[in-house]
Scaffold this motif. Structure first.
Motif, PDB file in Angstrom:
ATOM      1  N   TYR A  72      49.165 -21.269 -40.578  1.00 14.63           N
ATOM      2  CA  TYR A  72      48.382 -20.857 -42.493  1.00 14.63           C
ATOM      3  C   TYR A  72      47.649 -18.877 -40.676  1.00 14.63           C
ATOM      4  CZ  TYR A  72      48.808 -24.152 -45.237  1.00 14.63           C
ATOM      5  OH  TYR A  72      49.304 -25.028 -46.717  1.00 14.63           O
ATOM      6  N   SER A  73      47.788 -20.230 -39.979  1.00 15.24           N
ATOM      7  CA  SER A  73      47.339 -18.716 -39.019  1.00 15.24           C
ATOM      8  C   SER A  73      47.792 -18.239 -37.937  1.00 15.24           C
ATOM      9  CB  SER A  73      46.000 -19.681 -37.668  1.00 15.24           C
ATOM     10  OG  SER A  73      47.159 -19.871 -37.035  1.00 15.24           O
ATOM     11  N   SER A  74      48.979 -18.053 -38.474  1.00 11.63           N
ATOM     12  CA  SER A  74      50.073 -17.038 -37.672  1.00 11.63           C
ATOM     13  C   SER A  74      50.186 -16.862 -39.259  1.00 11.63           C
ATOM     14  CB  SER A  74      51.219 -18.235 -37.681  1.00 11.63           C
ATOM     15  OG  SER A  74      52.500 -18.458 -38.768  1.00 11.63           O
ATOM     16  N   ILE A  75      50.430 -16.678 -40.636  1.00 10.93           N
ATOM     17  CA  ILE A  75      50.667 -15.869 -41.393  1.00 10.93           C
ATOM     18  C   ILE A  75      49.960 -14.334 -41.561  1.00 10.93           C
ATOM     19  CG2 ILE A  75      51.273 -15.529 -44.521  1.00 10.93           C
ATOM     20  CD1 ILE A  75      51.203 -19.119 -43.905  1.00 10.93           C
ATOM     21  N   TYR A  76      50.482 -13.460 -41.549  1.00 10.29           N
ATOM     22  CA  TYR A  76      49.484 -12.193 -41.738  1.00 10.29           C
ATOM     23  C   TYR A  76      50.242 -11.295 -42.722  1.00 10.29           C
ATOM     24  CZ  TYR A  76      53.560 -10.458 -39.395  1.00 10.29           C
ATOM     25  OH  TYR A  76      54.910  -9.858 -38.686  1.00 10.29           O
ATOM     26  N   MET A  77      50.802 -11.574 -43.466  1.00  9.48           N
ATOM     27  CA  MET A  77      51.307 -10.781 -44.910  1.00  9.48           C
ATOM     28  C   MET A  77      52.004 -11.713 -46.164  1.00  9.48           C
ATOM     29  SD  MET A  77      53.316  -7.216 -45.414  1.00  9.48           S
ATOM     30  CE  MET A  77      55.140  -7.903 -45.760  1.00  9.48           C
ATOM     31  N   ILE A  93      58.122 -17.229 -52.968  1.00 12.48           N
ATOM     32  CA  ILE A  93      57.299 -16.595 -52.155  1.00 12.48           C
ATOM     33  C   ILE A  93      58.239 -16.806 -50.820  1.00 12.48           C
ATOM     34  CG2 ILE A  93      55.295 -17.403 -51.024  1.00 12.48           C
ATOM     35  CD1 ILE A  93      54.456 -18.358 -53.632  1.00 12.48           C
ATOM     36  N   GLU A  94      57.465 -15.071 -50.127  1.00 13.63           N
ATOM     37  CA  GLU A  94      58.590 -14.802 -48.725  1.00 13.63           C
ATOM     38  C   GLU A  94      56.375 -14.382 -47.520  1.00 13.63           C
ATOM     39  OE1 GLU A  94      61.768 -12.337 -48.137  1.00 13.63           O
ATOM     40  OE2 GLU A  94      60.725 -11.525 -50.361  1.00 13.63           O
ATOM     41  N   LEU A  95      56.935 -15.477 -46.415  1.00  9.28           N
ATOM     42  CA  LEU A  95      55.317 -15.543 -46.076  1.00  9.28           C
ATOM     43  C   LEU A  95      56.176 -15.294 -44.481  1.00  9.28           C
ATOM     44  CD1 LEU A  95      54.795 -19.342 -46.064  1.00  9.28           C
ATOM     45  CD2 LEU A  95      53.730 -17.337 -47.273  1.00  9.28           C
ATOM     46  N   TRP A  96      55.309 -13.648 -44.063  1.00  7.24           N
ATOM     47  CA  TRP A  96      55.341 -13.428 -42.414  1.00  7.24           C
ATOM     48  C   TRP A  96      54.387 -13.367 -41.773  1.00  7.24           C
ATOM     49  CZ3 TRP A  96      56.303 -10.748 -47.285  1.00  7.24           C
ATOM     50  CH2 TRP A  96      57.825 -10.057 -47.654  1.00  7.24           C
ATOM     51  N   THR A  97      55.352 -13.849 -40.760  1.00  8.06           N
ATOM     52  CA  THR A  97      54.297 -14.505 -39.670  1.00  8.06           C
ATOM     53  C   THR A  97      54.634 -14.367 -38.317  1.00  8.06           C
ATOM     54  OG1 THR A  97      55.971 -16.901 -38.914  1.00  8.06           O
ATOM     55  CG2 THR A  97      54.400 -17.217 -40.768  1.00  8.06           C
ATOM     56  N   LYS A  98      54.038 -14.943 -37.513  1.00  7.14           N
ATOM     57  CA  LYS A  98      53.770 -14.615 -36.134  1.00  7.14           C
ATOM     58  C   LYS A  98      55.177 -15.010 -35.159  1.00  7.14           C
ATOM     59  CE  LYS A  98      49.694 -14.896 -35.287  1.00  7.14           C
ATOM     60  NZ  LYS A  98      48.362 -15.766 -34.310  1.00  7.14           N
ATOM     61  N   ALA A  99      56.165 -15.611 -36.277  1.00  8.58           N
ATOM     62  CA  ALA A  99      57.306 -16.780 -35.959  1.00  8.58           C
ATOM     63  C   ALA A  99      58.256 -16.214 -36.513  1.00  8.58           C
ATOM     64  CB  ALA A  99      57.011 -18.136 -35.848  1.00  8.58           C
ATOM     65  N   GLY A 100      58.077 -15.034 -37.557  1.00  9.60           N
ATOM     66  CA  GLY A 100      59.207 -14.499 -38.191  1.00  9.60           C
ATOM     67  C   GLY A 100      58.630 -14.577 -39.680  1.00  9.60           C
ATOM     68  N   ASP A 111      55.061 -23.127 -61.317  1.00  6.24           N
ATOM     69  CA  ASP A 111      53.971 -21.734 -61.119  1.00  6.24           C
ATOM     70  C   ASP A 111      54.408 -21.527 -60.011  1.00  6.24           C
ATOM     71  OD1 ASP A 111      52.143 -19.951 -61.970  1.00  6.24           O
ATOM     72  OD2 ASP A 111      51.171 -21.531 -62.962  1.00  6.24           O
ATOM     73  N   VAL A 112      54.709 -19.820 -59.839  1.00  4.80           N
ATOM     74  CA  VAL A 112      55.003 -19.225 -58.945  1.00  4.80           C
ATOM     75  C   VAL A 112      53.364 -18.602 -57.865  1.00  4.80           C
ATOM     76  CG1 VAL A 112      55.709 -16.964 -59.847  1.00  4.80           C
ATOM     77  CG2 VAL A 112      56.165 -17.372 -57.411  1.00  4.80           C
ATOM     78  N   ARG A 113      52.014 -18.191 -59.002  1.00  2.00           N
ATOM     79  CA  ARG A 113      51.397 -17.792 -59.066  1.00  2.00           C
ATOM     80  C   ARG A 113      50.629 -19.314 -59.118  1.00  2.00           C
ATOM     81  NH1 ARG A 113      53.194 -13.514 -57.747  1.00  2.00           N
ATOM     82  NH2 ARG A 113      54.154 -12.618 -60.006  1.00  2.00           N
ATOM     83  N   ALA A 114      49.962 -20.201 -59.141  1.00  6.47           N
ATOM     84  CA  ALA A 114      49.233 -21.834 -58.448  1.00  6.47           C
ATOM     85  C   ALA A 114      50.000 -21.219 -57.509  1.00  6.47           C
ATOM     86  CB  ALA A 114      49.819 -22.709 -59.254  1.00  6.47           C
ATOM     87  N   ILE A 115      51.020 -21.557 -56.859  1.00  5.51           N
ATOM     88  CA  ILE A 115      51.290 -21.207 -55.531  1.00  5.51           C
ATOM     89  C   ILE A 115      51.414 -20.201 -54.986  1.00  5.51           C
ATOM     90  CG2 ILE A 115      53.458 -21.643 -53.963  1.00  5.51           C
ATOM     91  CD1 ILE A 115      55.033 -23.017 -55.686  1.00  5.51           C
ATOM     92  N   ASP A 116      51.399 -19.192 -54.996  1.00  3.14           N
ATOM     93  CA  ASP A 116      50.491 -17.844 -54.210  1.00  3.14           C
ATOM     94  C   ASP A 116      49.002 -18.149 -54.226  1.00  3.14           C
ATOM     95  OD1 ASP A 116      49.914 -15.414 -53.427  1.00  3.14           O
ATOM     96  OD2 ASP A 116      50.833 -14.563 -55.522  1.00  3.14           O
ATOM     97  N   ARG A 117      48.488 -19.011 -54.995  1.00  5.13           N
ATOM     98  CA  ARG A 117      46.903 -18.530 -54.876  1.00  5.13           C
ATOM     99  C   ARG A 117      47.102 -19.782 -54.078  1.00  5.13           C
ATOM    100  NH1 ARG A 117      46.200 -18.732 -59.682  1.00  5.13           N
ATOM    101  NH2 ARG A 117      46.423 -21.165 -60.914  1.00  5.13           N
ATOM    102  N   LEU A 118      47.094 -20.906 -54.240  1.00  5.85           N
ATOM    103  CA  LEU A 118      47.090 -21.872 -53.206  1.00  5.85           C
ATOM    104  C   LEU A 118      47.277 -20.999 -51.824  1.00  5.85           C
ATOM    105  CD1 LEU A 118      47.246 -24.935 -52.144  1.00  5.85           C
ATOM    106  CD2 LEU A 118      49.519 -24.838 -52.337  1.00  5.85           C
ATOM    107  N   CYS A 122      44.548 -21.122 -49.008  1.00 11.62           N
ATOM    108  CA  CYS A 122      44.359 -21.405 -47.299  1.00 11.62           C
ATOM    109  C   CYS A 122      44.334 -20.660 -46.507  1.00 11.62           C
ATOM    110  CB  CYS A 122      46.471 -22.421 -47.199  1.00 11.62           C
ATOM    111  SG  CYS A 122      45.919 -23.708 -47.753  1.00 11.62           S
ATOM    112  N   VAL A 123      45.312 -18.927 -46.100  1.00 18.63           N
ATOM    113  CA  VAL A 123      45.229 -18.539 -45.451  1.00 18.63           C
ATOM    114  C   VAL A 123      43.708 -17.366 -45.463  1.00 18.63           C
ATOM    115  CG1 VAL A 123      45.694 -16.498 -44.545  1.00 18.63           C
ATOM    116  CG2 VAL A 123      47.549 -18.242 -45.812  1.00 18.63           C
ATOM    117  N   LEU A 124      43.314 -17.668 -46.470  1.00 18.01           N
ATOM    118  CA  LEU A 124      42.010 -16.483 -46.483  1.00 18.01           C
ATOM    119  C   LEU A 124      40.723 -17.520 -46.959  1.00 18.01           C
ATOM    120  CD1 LEU A 124      43.464 -14.209 -49.197  1.00 18.01           C
ATOM    121  CD2 LEU A 124      43.004 -13.254 -46.713  1.00 18.01           C
ATOM    122  N   GLY A 125      40.475 -19.060 -46.795  1.00 21.08           N
ATOM    123  CA  GLY A 125      39.302 -19.655 -47.340  1.00 21.08           C
ATOM    124  C   GLY A 125      38.857 -20.152 -45.671  1.00 21.08           C
ATOM    125  N   ASP A 126      37.977 -20.620 -46.254  1.00 22.67           N
ATOM    126  CA  ASP A 126      36.832 -20.322 -44.590  1.00 22.67           C
ATOM    127  C   ASP A 126      37.975 -22.002 -43.316  1.00 22.67           C
ATOM    128  OD1 ASP A 126      35.344 -19.341 -45.527  1.00 22.67           O
ATOM    129  OD2 ASP A 126      34.304 -21.202 -46.205  1.00 22.67           O
TER     130      ASP A 126
END
Length: 126
Positions: A72-77, A93-100, A111-118, A122-126
């Motif tokens: 998750y630390s590699s996901i920037y958008m 869902i599209e993920l832009w990461t340091k790897a591609g 539910d795409v919104r539930a996966i987006d929330r997940l 994970c990305v923004l949580g502590d």
């Protein structure tokens, strides 16, 4: 790596929620906990508290297994798109990461919104 080979590993389809595969605990880091798993066309994608793991069985018997890991630390958008009505059956869902750039196609029963929330947690949580 050639562009065509890279493109072939950048897209997966999540079909339905499933149990955590039995071999996933053996690859988890200390303190890493699996949250949820989704079956893919042939295998599974597991969201943990630290990364997304995509388990890809290969060959006729499926005994050869390759595991892709997106920390998750590699996901920037990321973006999420709900399914349309007629021709567009899958959400994305599209993920832009340091790897591609990675795409997760989301099956019509998920539910795409539930996966987006997940992913957000994970990305923004502590």
């Amino acid at each position: 790596m050639a562009d065509s080979a890279l493109a072939s590993i950048l897209s997966w389809t999540l079909v339905a929620e499933c149990p955590i595969p039995k071999d996933i605990p053996s690859v988890l880091a200390d303190g890493e906990v699996p949250h949820v798993a989704f079956s893919t066309v042939r295998d599974a994608a597991v969201f943990t508290n630290k990364r997304l793991i995509v388990r890809d069985a290969q060959g006729m018997t499926g005994k050869k297994v390759e595991m892709y890991s997106i920390p998750y630390s590699s996901i920037y958008m990321w973006s999420s798109e709900n399914a349309g009505r007629l021709m567009d059956l899958n959400a994305e869902i599209e993920l832009w990461t340091k790897a591609g750039h990675f795409k997760l196609n989301i099956g019509k029963n998920l539910d795409v919104r539930a996966i987006d929330r997940l992913i957000s947690n994970c990305v923004l949580g502590d």
